[in-house]
Design a protein around this motif. Structure first.
Motif, PDB file in Angstrom:
ATOM      1  N   ASN A 144      -3.054   4.223  -3.608  1.00 11.06           N
ATOM      2  CA  ASN A 144      -2.456   2.960  -3.276  1.00 11.06           C
ATOM      3  C   ASN A 144      -0.909   3.192  -3.938  1.00 11.06           C
ATOM      4  O   ASN A 144      -0.115   2.338  -3.850  1.00 11.06           O
ATOM      5  CB  ASN A 144      -2.963   1.811  -3.695  1.00 11.06           C
ATOM      6  CG  ASN A 144      -4.118   1.273  -3.238  1.00 11.06           C
ATOM      7  OD1 ASN A 144      -4.319   1.217  -1.909  1.00 11.06           O
ATOM      8  ND2 ASN A 144      -5.098   0.981  -3.853  1.00 11.06           N
TER       9      ASN A 144
ATOM     10  N   ILE B 142      -9.710  -1.270  -2.994  1.00 11.17           N
ATOM     11  CA  ILE B 142      -8.349  -1.019  -3.802  1.00 11.17           C
ATOM     12  C   ILE B 142      -8.958  -0.518  -5.337  1.00 11.17           C
ATOM     13  O   ILE B 142      -8.018   0.324  -5.872  1.00 11.17           O
ATOM     14  CB  ILE B 142      -7.764  -2.516  -4.060  1.00 11.17           C
ATOM     15  CG1 ILE B 142      -7.172  -2.810  -2.484  1.00 11.17           C
ATOM     16  CG2 ILE B 142      -6.676  -2.395  -4.934  1.00 11.17           C
ATOM     17  CD1 ILE B 142      -6.734  -4.428  -2.470  1.00 11.17           C
TER      18      ILE B 142
ATOM     19  N   ARG C 216      -7.363   9.487  -0.760  1.00 10.97           N
ATOM     20  CA  ARG C 216      -8.035   8.177   0.013  1.00 10.97           C
ATOM     21  C   ARG C 216      -9.295   8.313   0.516  1.00 10.97           C
ATOM     22  O   ARG C 216     -10.202   7.620   0.474  1.00 10.97           O
ATOM     23  CB  ARG C 216      -7.026   7.761   0.943  1.00 10.97           C
ATOM     24  CG  ARG C 216      -5.739   7.074   0.323  1.00 10.97           C
ATOM     25  CD  ARG C 216      -4.734   6.933   1.497  1.00 10.97           C
ATOM     26  NE  ARG C 216      -3.582   6.135   0.899  1.00 10.97           N
ATOM     27  CZ  ARG C 216      -2.278   6.357   1.502  1.00 10.97           C
ATOM     28  NH1 ARG C 216      -2.410   6.798   2.665  1.00 10.97           N
ATOM     29  NH2 ARG C 216      -1.074   5.811   1.118  1.00 10.97           N
TER      30      ARG C 216
ATOM     31  N   MET D 148      -1.116   2.775   2.531  1.00 12.20           N
ATOM     32  CA  MET D 148      -2.360   1.814   2.522  1.00 12.20           C
ATOM     33  C   MET D 148      -2.055   0.461   1.926  1.00 12.20           C
ATOM     34  O   MET D 148      -2.656  -0.432   2.426  1.00 12.20           O
ATOM     35  CB  MET D 148      -3.327   2.709   1.447  1.00 12.20           C
ATOM     36  CG  MET D 148      -4.702   1.988   1.289  1.00 12.20           C
ATOM     37  SD  MET D 148      -5.517   1.772   2.772  1.00 12.20           S
ATOM     38  CE  MET D 148      -5.864   3.351   3.434  1.00 12.20           C
ATOM     39  N   PRO D 149      -1.228   0.340   0.885  1.00 12.55           N
ATOM     40  CA  PRO D 149      -1.177  -1.142   0.512  1.00 12.55           C
ATOM     41  C   PRO D 149      -0.507  -2.099   2.039  1.00 12.55           C
ATOM     42  O   PRO D 149      -0.733  -3.243   1.786  1.00 12.55           O
ATOM     43  CB  PRO D 149       0.120  -0.976  -0.672  1.00 12.55           C
ATOM     44  CG  PRO D 149      -0.312   0.204  -1.205  1.00 12.55           C
ATOM     45  CD  PRO D 149      -0.737   1.255  -0.056  1.00 12.55           C
TER      46      PRO D 149
ATOM     47  N   LEU E 153       1.109  -4.158  -5.096  1.00 10.77           N
ATOM     48  CA  LEU E 153       0.097  -3.151  -5.477  1.00 10.77           C
ATOM     49  C   LEU E 153       0.598  -1.885  -5.534  1.00 10.77           C
ATOM     50  O   LEU E 153       0.313  -1.064  -6.474  1.00 10.77           O
ATOM     51  CB  LEU E 153      -0.903  -2.993  -4.126  1.00 10.77           C
ATOM     52  CG  LEU E 153      -1.962  -2.079  -4.148  1.00 10.77           C
ATOM     53  CD1 LEU E 153      -2.846  -2.351  -5.553  1.00 10.77           C
ATOM     54  CD2 LEU E 153      -2.974  -2.123  -2.908  1.00 10.77           C
ATOM     55  N   MET E 154       1.630  -1.676  -4.787  1.00  7.96           N
ATOM     56  CA  MET E 154       2.154  -0.122  -4.640  1.00  7.96           C
ATOM     57  C   MET E 154       3.003   0.129  -5.810  1.00  7.96           C
ATOM     58  O   MET E 154       3.020   1.158  -6.661  1.00  7.96           O
ATOM     59  CB  MET E 154       2.994   0.199  -3.391  1.00  7.96           C
ATOM     60  CG  MET E 154       3.647   1.577  -3.408  1.00  7.96           C
ATOM     61  SD  MET E 154       5.010   1.776  -2.432  1.00  7.96           S
ATOM     62  CE  MET E 154       6.561   0.860  -3.351  1.00  7.96           C
TER      63      MET E 154
ATOM     64  N   ASN F 249      -7.363   2.840  -6.627  1.00 10.15           N
ATOM     65  CA  ASN F 249      -6.756   3.014  -7.948  1.00 10.15           C
ATOM     66  C   ASN F 249      -7.065   3.967  -8.890  1.00 10.15           C
ATOM     67  O   ASN F 249      -6.095   4.444  -9.563  1.00 10.15           O
ATOM     68  CB  ASN F 249      -6.486   1.465  -8.261  1.00 10.15           C
ATOM     69  CG  ASN F 249      -5.712   0.729  -7.507  1.00 10.15           C
ATOM     70  OD1 ASN F 249      -4.995   1.029  -6.547  1.00 10.15           O
ATOM     71  ND2 ASN F 249      -5.994  -0.794  -7.798  1.00 10.15           N
TER      72      ASN F 249
END
Length: 230
Positions: free
Chosen positions: A89, A72, A8, A94-95, A157-158, A76
């Motif tokens: 993510n 994002i 991240r 984080m999500p 998202l996750m 990703n």
């Protein structure tokens, strides 16, 4: 500090560095890097934010939506980068932070732009519904607006990134397994390697789509919050 936190941080540093390099000396006739950044920013601004919120309100929330989209996206994309090989993510932390931040933003937008009473009335008591139905509808809207929205944002998202990561692990592991056999079964490694390549392309596409979807849904939630009437 663990691997995901490191990924991240790397994604954020690279994102900031690329923007700084491209825009530190903006020109009327833009360089290639400046053109790419301006096109990407312009797309998010015009096709997502201004298209849904209008320019007046859109300007207020554009910095947040841009931060969401590019943050994002870069987190990703690390899932397909050698030696990183995992999305920032791909775990819930984080999500969840991004979803809760969006939760705060769209509630703030509702209170600021439409007024607290109008925002709550629109969210919990949709217009045009016979009043007895509010007994059933209002609790549903309460759960949907203040619980389902952030949870669905985070999980969508996750899970998309986590599943993509697992598929890449499976295909590359299968390739290493078949090649390591050193017999007729090793031919299967060609097919699993091809599958790995296809899944990598799919994961890159999913990375872009999830950044777009998260930003689009966030903008739509803000739009619903700031509306004077539904």
């Amino acid at each position: 500090m663990n691997r995901v936190i490191m990924v991240r941080l790397i994604a954020v540093v690279v994102l900031m560095l690329l923007f700084w390099l491209a825009l530190r000396k903006p020109k009327v006739v833009p360089s290639r890097g400046q053109s790419i950044i301006e096109l990407a920013v312009g797309y998010v601004r015009d096709e997502i934010v201004y298209d849904m919120l209008g320019e007046r309100i859109g300007k207020k929330y554009l910095p947040y939506i841009l931060t969401l989209f590019f943050g994002i996206l870069f987190m990703n994309l690390t899932t397909a980068i050698p030696f990183l090989n995992i999305s920032g993510n791909g775990l819930l932390g984080m999500p969840l932070v991004l979803a809760l931040t969006t939760y705060v933003v769209f509630i703030y937008a509702g209170f600021r732009e439409a007024g607290g009473l109008t925002f709550l009335r629109n969210a919990l008591f949709p217009a045009g519904v016979p009043w007895p139905l509010y007994i059933l509808l209002t609790p549903i809207e309460l759960v949907n607006t203040f619980l389902v929205r952030p949870v669905s944002l985070a999980l969508r998202l996750m899970l998309n990134l986590m599943v993509g990561h697992l598929l890449l692990v499976i295909t590359f592991s299968a390739t290493a397994f078949f090649v390591g056999l050193m017999n007729l079964w090793s031919v299967m490694g060609v097919f699993t390697l091809a599958g790995s390549f296809i899944m990598t392309l799919m994961e890159l596409l999913v990375s872009v789509l999830q950044a777009y979807v998260f930003s689009l849904l966030t903008t739509s939630y803000i739009q619903l919050s700031v509306a004077k009437s539904h």
